[in-house]
Design a protein around this motif. Sequence first.
Motif, PDB file in Angstrom:
ATOM      1  N   ASP A 129      -4.147  -7.922 -11.618  1.00 39.24           N
ATOM      2  CA  ASP A 129      -4.751  -7.654 -10.309  1.00 39.24           C
ATOM      3  C   ASP A 129      -4.386  -6.271  -9.779  1.00 39.24           C
ATOM      4  O   ASP A 129      -5.242  -5.564  -9.231  1.00 39.24           O
ATOM      5  CB  ASP A 129      -4.315  -8.724  -9.293  1.00 39.24           C
ATOM      6  CG  ASP A 129      -5.005 -10.060  -9.547  1.00 39.24           C
ATOM      7  OD1 ASP A 129      -6.093 -10.055 -10.144  1.00 39.24           O
ATOM      8  OD2 ASP A 129      -4.439 -11.097  -9.165  1.00 39.24           O
ATOM      9  N   SER A 130      -3.118  -5.863  -9.944  1.00 39.14           N
ATOM     10  CA  SER A 130      -2.712  -4.569  -9.382  1.00 39.14           C
ATOM     11  C   SER A 130      -3.359  -3.409 -10.124  1.00 39.14           C
ATOM     12  O   SER A 130      -3.792  -2.429  -9.517  1.00 39.14           O
ATOM     13  CB  SER A 130      -1.187  -4.433  -9.384  1.00 39.14           C
ATOM     14  OG  SER A 130      -0.671  -4.477 -10.705  1.00 39.14           O
ATOM     15  N   VAL A 131      -3.452  -3.504 -11.455  1.00 44.86           N
ATOM     16  CA  VAL A 131      -4.094  -2.428 -12.219  1.00 44.86           C
ATOM     17  C   VAL A 131      -5.592  -2.396 -11.928  1.00 44.86           C
ATOM     18  O   VAL A 131      -6.168  -1.331 -11.697  1.00 44.86           O
ATOM     19  CB  VAL A 131      -3.836  -2.594 -13.732  1.00 44.86           C
ATOM     20  CG1 VAL A 131      -4.642  -1.570 -14.530  1.00 44.86           C
ATOM     21  CG2 VAL A 131      -2.348  -2.435 -14.040  1.00 44.86           C
ATOM     22  N   HIS A 132      -6.217  -3.571 -11.910  1.00 49.68           N
ATOM     23  CA  HIS A 132      -7.663  -3.618 -11.688  1.00 49.68           C
ATOM     24  C   HIS A 132      -8.036  -3.155 -10.284  1.00 49.68           C
ATOM     25  O   HIS A 132      -9.125  -2.613 -10.075  1.00 49.68           O
ATOM     26  CB  HIS A 132      -8.202  -5.030 -11.937  1.00 49.68           C
ATOM     27  CG  HIS A 132      -9.692  -5.094 -12.005  1.00 49.68           C
ATOM     28  ND1 HIS A 132     -10.477  -5.348 -10.895  1.00 49.68           N
ATOM     29  CD2 HIS A 132     -10.557  -4.894 -13.043  1.00 49.68           C
ATOM     30  CE1 HIS A 132     -11.745  -5.321 -11.257  1.00 49.68           C
ATOM     31  NE2 HIS A 132     -11.830  -5.052 -12.551  1.00 49.68           N
ATOM     32  N   ASP A 189     -10.053   5.816 -13.854  1.00 54.61           N
ATOM     33  CA  ASP A 189     -10.407   5.757 -15.272  1.00 54.61           C
ATOM     34  C   ASP A 189      -9.678   4.661 -16.049  1.00 54.61           C
ATOM     35  O   ASP A 189     -10.078   4.324 -17.168  1.00 54.61           O
ATOM     36  CB  ASP A 189     -10.131   7.107 -15.942  1.00 54.61           C
ATOM     37  CG  ASP A 189     -11.039   8.207 -15.420  1.00 54.61           C
ATOM     38  OD1 ASP A 189     -12.023   7.876 -14.737  1.00 54.61           O
ATOM     39  OD2 ASP A 189     -10.747   9.392 -15.661  1.00 54.61           O
ATOM     40  N   LEU A 190      -8.591   4.107 -15.496  1.00 56.20           N
ATOM     41  CA  LEU A 190      -7.780   3.163 -16.261  1.00 56.20           C
ATOM     42  C   LEU A 190      -7.919   1.716 -15.796  1.00 56.20           C
ATOM     43  O   LEU A 190      -7.461   0.804 -16.489  1.00 56.20           O
ATOM     44  CB  LEU A 190      -6.300   3.561 -16.204  1.00 56.20           C
ATOM     45  CG  LEU A 190      -5.805   4.494 -17.303  1.00 56.20           C
ATOM     46  CD1 LEU A 190      -6.495   5.843 -17.232  1.00 56.20           C
ATOM     47  CD2 LEU A 190      -4.295   4.668 -17.214  1.00 56.20           C
ATOM     48  N   PHE A 191      -8.529   1.465 -14.663  1.00 55.62           N
ATOM     49  CA  PHE A 191      -8.437   0.149 -14.043  1.00 55.62           C
ATOM     50  C   PHE A 191      -9.106  -0.959 -14.850  1.00 55.62           C
ATOM     51  O   PHE A 191      -8.677  -2.120 -14.811  1.00 55.62           O
ATOM     52  CB  PHE A 191      -9.035   0.187 -12.626  1.00 55.62           C
ATOM     53  CG  PHE A 191     -10.538   0.124 -12.586  1.00 55.62           C
ATOM     54  CD1 PHE A 191     -11.182  -1.087 -12.388  1.00 55.62           C
ATOM     55  CD2 PHE A 191     -11.302   1.269 -12.761  1.00 55.62           C
ATOM     56  CE1 PHE A 191     -12.572  -1.154 -12.355  1.00 55.62           C
ATOM     57  CE2 PHE A 191     -12.683   1.213 -12.730  1.00 55.62           C
ATOM     58  CZ  PHE A 191     -13.325  -0.007 -12.526  1.00 55.62           C
ATOM     59  N   MET A 236       0.844  -1.194   0.000  1.00 56.26           N
ATOM     60  CA  MET A 236       0.000   0.000   0.000  1.00 56.26           C
ATOM     61  C   MET A 236       0.881   1.245   0.000  1.00 56.26           C
ATOM     62  O   MET A 236       1.880   1.315   0.728  1.00 56.26           O
ATOM     63  CB  MET A 236      -0.903  -0.001   1.245  1.00 56.26           C
ATOM     64  CG  MET A 236      -1.873   1.167   1.305  1.00 56.26           C
ATOM     65  SD  MET A 236      -2.987   1.061   2.714  1.00 56.26           S
ATOM     66  CE  MET A 236      -1.852   1.368   4.071  1.00 56.26           C
ATOM     67  N   ILE A 237       0.522   2.225  -0.810  1.00 51.23           N
ATOM     68  CA  ILE A 237       1.315   3.444  -0.881  1.00 51.23           C
ATOM     69  C   ILE A 237       1.073   4.300   0.363  1.00 51.23           C
ATOM     70  O   ILE A 237      -0.056   4.410   0.854  1.00 51.23           O
ATOM     71  CB  ILE A 237       0.982   4.243  -2.163  1.00 51.23           C
ATOM     72  CG1 ILE A 237       1.927   5.446  -2.308  1.00 51.23           C
ATOM     73  CG2 ILE A 237      -0.466   4.694  -2.156  1.00 51.23           C
ATOM     74  CD1 ILE A 237       1.781   6.161  -3.637  1.00 51.23           C
ATOM     75  N   ASN A 272      -4.206   0.175  -8.172  1.00 51.20           N
ATOM     76  CA  ASN A 272      -2.937   0.379  -7.484  1.00 51.20           C
ATOM     77  C   ASN A 272      -2.180   1.508  -8.187  1.00 51.20           C
ATOM     78  O   ASN A 272      -1.712   1.351  -9.323  1.00 51.20           O
ATOM     79  CB  ASN A 272      -2.125  -0.918  -7.505  1.00 51.20           C
ATOM     80  CG  ASN A 272      -0.817  -0.822  -6.754  1.00 51.20           C
ATOM     81  OD1 ASN A 272      -0.026   0.083  -6.991  1.00 51.20           O
ATOM     82  ND2 ASN A 272      -0.591  -1.763  -5.850  1.00 51.20           N
ATOM     83  N   LEU A 273      -2.048   2.645  -7.525  1.00 52.34           N
ATOM     84  CA  LEU A 273      -1.441   3.821  -8.146  1.00 52.34           C
ATOM     85  C   LEU A 273      -0.013   3.552  -8.596  1.00 52.34           C
ATOM     86  O   LEU A 273       0.390   3.962  -9.695  1.00 52.34           O
ATOM     87  CB  LEU A 273      -1.461   5.001  -7.170  1.00 52.34           C
ATOM     88  CG  LEU A 273      -0.771   6.281  -7.660  1.00 52.34           C
ATOM     89  CD1 LEU A 273      -1.452   6.821  -8.912  1.00 52.34           C
ATOM     90  CD2 LEU A 273      -0.753   7.337  -6.557  1.00 52.34           C
ATOM     91  N   VAL A 274       0.772   2.858  -7.795  1.00 55.06           N
ATOM     92  CA  VAL A 274       2.174   2.603  -8.130  1.00 55.06           C
ATOM     93  C   VAL A 274       2.279   1.757  -9.403  1.00 55.06           C
ATOM     94  O   VAL A 274       3.065   2.059 -10.308  1.00 55.06           O
ATOM     95  CB  VAL A 274       2.903   1.919  -6.953  1.00 55.06           C
ATOM     96  CG1 VAL A 274       4.328   1.556  -7.348  1.00 55.06           C
ATOM     97  CG2 VAL A 274       2.906   2.838  -5.736  1.00 55.06           C
TER      98      VAL A 274
END
Length: 296
Positions: free
Chosen positions: A102-105, A40-42, A1-2, A108-110
């Motif tokens: 999984d991280s994009v969906h 908008d990208l997930f 987590m960021i 996950n900002l990083v």
Amino acid sequence: MIEPASRDDPKVKELIKLLLEWINDVLADDRIIVKDIEEDLFDGQILQKLIERLADIKVEVPEVSQSEMGQKQKLRVILDVINRILTLPQIGTWNQQKWSVDSVHSKNLVAILHLLVALARHFRAPIRMPENVQVFLLVVQKRDGMLQPRRVPEDITGTNEDVGGKFERDAFDTLFDHAPDKLNLVKKTLVTFVNKQLLKVNLEVSDIHTQFHDGVYLVLLMGLLEGYFVPLHSFHLTPSDFDQKVHNVGFAFDLMQDAGLPKPKARAEDVVNLDLKCTLRVLYNIFTKYKDVPLP
């Protein structure tokens, strides 16, 4: 987590702002406006449009799905295409990749920043990303039955030198910055020089900015100047996508070096992406070697 404080870091905010502006410029003809890179990208829809525009391809994906499984299936296809273009392993293979389905969906900002920075660098986005952007991740580990958090630094960007972002300033930098009239004169001189050769095969350049970006005229020009026929199987006479254009320009660069010209500072992707300054540098190097060669 960021770590929450990392989101407020000025460099992180500047990077996000620049990436959003770049994405919206690329997608302007689609009348798409991206306001939030996490929200908008997930689901992959914007990423699909972005890579189709950047690479000049069509990505075949399932119809829009509202289910999480459907969104992830679509996102997997899109990320596999992106990884292939970036010459990275496919999703699911063992690697040190900075993003995943999984991280994009999961927004996950990083991971999304890593993905967009990689795309911006590969396609030579006309933005100057801040150097050495770093965020801190909060990692929780269990030790002796106790949960212990720790801060782990994560680099998002390095220095621009790492990706060829800085070169010594040359005459073209000065012309672009301070002497547009002289720049137009240089353009006319180069067009005249090029057309003296291309007219031999009934071709002509009228727009130096756009007519070299697929590499075809560069390849033909080198063959004409060096007095040989370039086999048509060596390049794509009618390139249909980004990779074929990059191949053509790279092949032209090889022909230039075979003829004794110095290796171009620009990447092939620079020319394909209509970077006028890079295109002019390439043509001027050819001009300086062959300007006094008499026409047969």
